[in-house]
Each structure stands twice: as structure tokens, then as C-alpha cells.
Design a protein around this motif. Structure first.
Motif, mmCIF file in Angstrom:
data_model
loop_
_atom_site.group_PDB
_atom_site.id
_atom_site.type_symbol
_atom_site.label_atom_id
_atom_site.label_comp_id
_atom_site.label_asym_id
_atom_site.label_seq_id
_atom_site.Cartn_x
_atom_site.Cartn_y
_atom_site.Cartn_z
ATOM 1 N N CYS A 19 31.746 -7.974 -11.220
ATOM 2 C CA CYS A 19 30.351 -7.703 -11.586
ATOM 3 C C CYS A 19 30.228 -7.265 -13.046
ATOM 4 C CB CYS A 19 29.738 -6.637 -10.673
ATOM 5 S SG CYS A 19 29.389 -7.198 -8.989
ATOM 6 N N LYS A 21 26.729 -16.073 -4.290
ATOM 7 C CA LYS A 21 25.499 -15.284 -4.429
ATOM 8 C C LYS A 21 25.234 -14.922 -5.896
ATOM 9 C CE LYS A 21 24.026 -14.982 -0.253
ATOM 10 N NZ LYS A 21 22.801 -15.729 0.063
ATOM 11 N N GLY A 22 26.303 -14.866 -6.688
ATOM 12 C CA GLY A 22 26.160 -14.533 -8.107
ATOM 13 C C GLY A 22 26.334 -13.051 -8.370
ATOM 14 N N TYR A 23 26.879 -12.743 -9.549
ATOM 15 C CA TYR A 23 27.181 -11.344 -9.860
ATOM 16 C C TYR A 23 25.925 -10.486 -10.003
ATOM 17 C CZ TYR A 23 26.117 -12.142 -14.789
ATOM 18 O OH TYR A 23 25.492 -12.429 -15.957
ATOM 19 N N GLU A 24 24.780 -11.081 -10.421
ATOM 20 C CA GLU A 24 23.553 -10.278 -10.568
ATOM 21 C C GLU A 24 23.137 -9.704 -9.204
ATOM 22 O OE1 GLU A 24 23.671 -13.542 -11.501
ATOM 23 O OE2 GLU A 24 23.046 -13.703 -13.596
ATOM 24 N N PHE A 25 23.134 -10.565 -8.186
ATOM 25 C CA PHE A 25 22.759 -10.139 -6.840
ATOM 26 C C PHE A 25 23.755 -9.119 -6.300
ATOM 27 C CE2 PHE A 25 23.250 -10.625 -2.222
ATOM 28 C CZ PHE A 25 21.968 -10.282 -1.800
ATOM 29 N N GLN A 32 30.511 -9.756 -15.647
ATOM 30 C CA GLN A 32 29.412 -10.715 -15.529
ATOM 31 C C GLN A 32 29.929 -12.086 -15.085
ATOM 32 O OE1 GLN A 32 27.481 -10.283 -19.401
ATOM 33 N NE2 GLN A 32 26.104 -8.773 -18.488
ATOM 34 N N ASN A 53 30.623 -13.938 -2.318
ATOM 35 C CA ASN A 53 30.038 -13.160 -3.417
ATOM 36 C C ASN A 53 29.777 -14.055 -4.622
ATOM 37 O OD1 ASN A 53 30.153 -10.881 -1.851
ATOM 38 N ND2 ASN A 53 31.743 -9.870 -3.047
ATOM 39 N N SER A 113 25.818 -7.230 -7.915
ATOM 40 C CA SER A 113 25.774 -5.980 -8.698
ATOM 41 C C SER A 113 24.753 -5.003 -8.131
ATOM 42 C CB SER A 113 25.428 -6.269 -10.159
ATOM 43 O OG SER A 113 26.468 -6.946 -10.798
ATOM 44 N N GLY A 114 23.627 -5.521 -7.651
ATOM 45 C CA GLY A 114 22.610 -4.652 -7.056
ATOM 46 C C GLY A 114 23.112 -3.967 -5.796
ATOM 47 N N SER A 128 26.224 -0.526 -5.888
ATOM 48 C CA SER A 128 25.775 0.721 -6.490
ATOM 49 C C SER A 128 26.659 1.859 -5.980
ATOM 50 C CB SER A 128 24.324 0.965 -6.079
ATOM 51 O OG SER A 128 24.004 2.331 -6.149
#
Length: 134
Positions: free
Chosen positions: A102, A27-31, A105, A24, A33-34, A37
Motif C-alpha cells: 500500500c 482491488k487496487g492499493y487505494e481501496f 502505491q 488485494n 489502503s482504506g 488503517s
């Protein structure tokens, strides 16, 4: 990766989720986070670990069950534990850590948080005699 090479089945359980946390993080928290959901019902693992549809946690659940069963067989954890319940709680813990990572950030270390929280939980299910021989 050398930090994921434990022989202890309970350490292996923690390693599985720490490894996923590392993924994770890569991949980064932005990715992530999507993906995280409240409408992504694949993140919920029903009792028994399987249901119709692809669940994100099914492979983690199944590996957890394998190592928890080894731990039970080796008398490392309480004999009356329902391994389905334990494995599902680990998935819930992972969801909680990932969600908090997430919303921070990426300010918290997802791998460290997983290791600390999972260690606390795993320690709570160990037989009291587990640590005496170490």
C-alpha cells in the motif's frame, strides 16, 4: 487458477496468502489502503485465532491451521511447533507485506513478496529432513 493447485500442505499455506494478495492487487492499493488503517482492529488476530467480532483473518487462520496440522502429521515441520503461533505469524507477515504494498502505491509485486517471505518463513519451520527426499 493453476498456480494455486499444489498438493504439498506447506505450499498450500503459501498459496492461500498468495491468492489473497492477488485479490488485494485486483482491488487496487487505494481501496486496500482504506481497509489497512491502524484503527481497523479486525486486522489483529488474537491468540487462538478467534475473538468476539468479525476478524479479517479468521478464515485464513483456520485454513492455515488445517494445512499446518497435515504438515505436522506428515512430519514435514518441527513436531513441537504451536500451530496457533505459526498461523498468527503468517497473518502478521501478510499484514506487513500488504501494508508495504500500500505505501509503495502498488510499486512492489504483492504476490511475489508474499511468496518470497512466506517461503522463507515456512522453510524455517520445516524439519531438516524435509528437503532431502526431493
Amino acid at each position: 487458477h493453476h498456480q494455486f493447485q499444489s498438493l504439498d500442505p506447506l505450499e498450500k499455506v503459501i498459496d492461500i496468502y498468495a491468492c489473497c494478495g492477488l485479490y488485494n492487487d485486483s482491488k487496487g492499493y487505494e481501496f486496500i489502503s482504506g481497509f489497512y488503517s491502524s484503527h481497523n482492529y479486525g486486522l489483529y488476530l488474537p491468540p487462538g485465532g478467534r475473538a468476539e467480532g468479525a476478524y479479517a483473518f479468521t478464515p485464513l487462520y483456520e485454513e492455515s491451521i488445517t494445512y499446518l496440522a497435515q504438515a505436522k502429521e506428515n512430519k514435514l515441520i518441527q513436531p513441537d511447533l504451536d500451530l496457533d503461533v505459526v498461523a498468527r505469524k503468517l497473518c502478521f507477515l501478510f499484514n506487513g507485506v500488504t501494508y508495504n504494498w500500500c505505501i509503495s502505491q502498488g510499486q512492489i509485486s504483492i504476490v511475489n513478496e508474499i511468496r518470497e517471505l512466506f517461503d522463507l518463513y515456512i522453510n524455517s519451520i520445516k524439519l531438516k529432513t524435509y528437503n532431502q527426499g526431493r
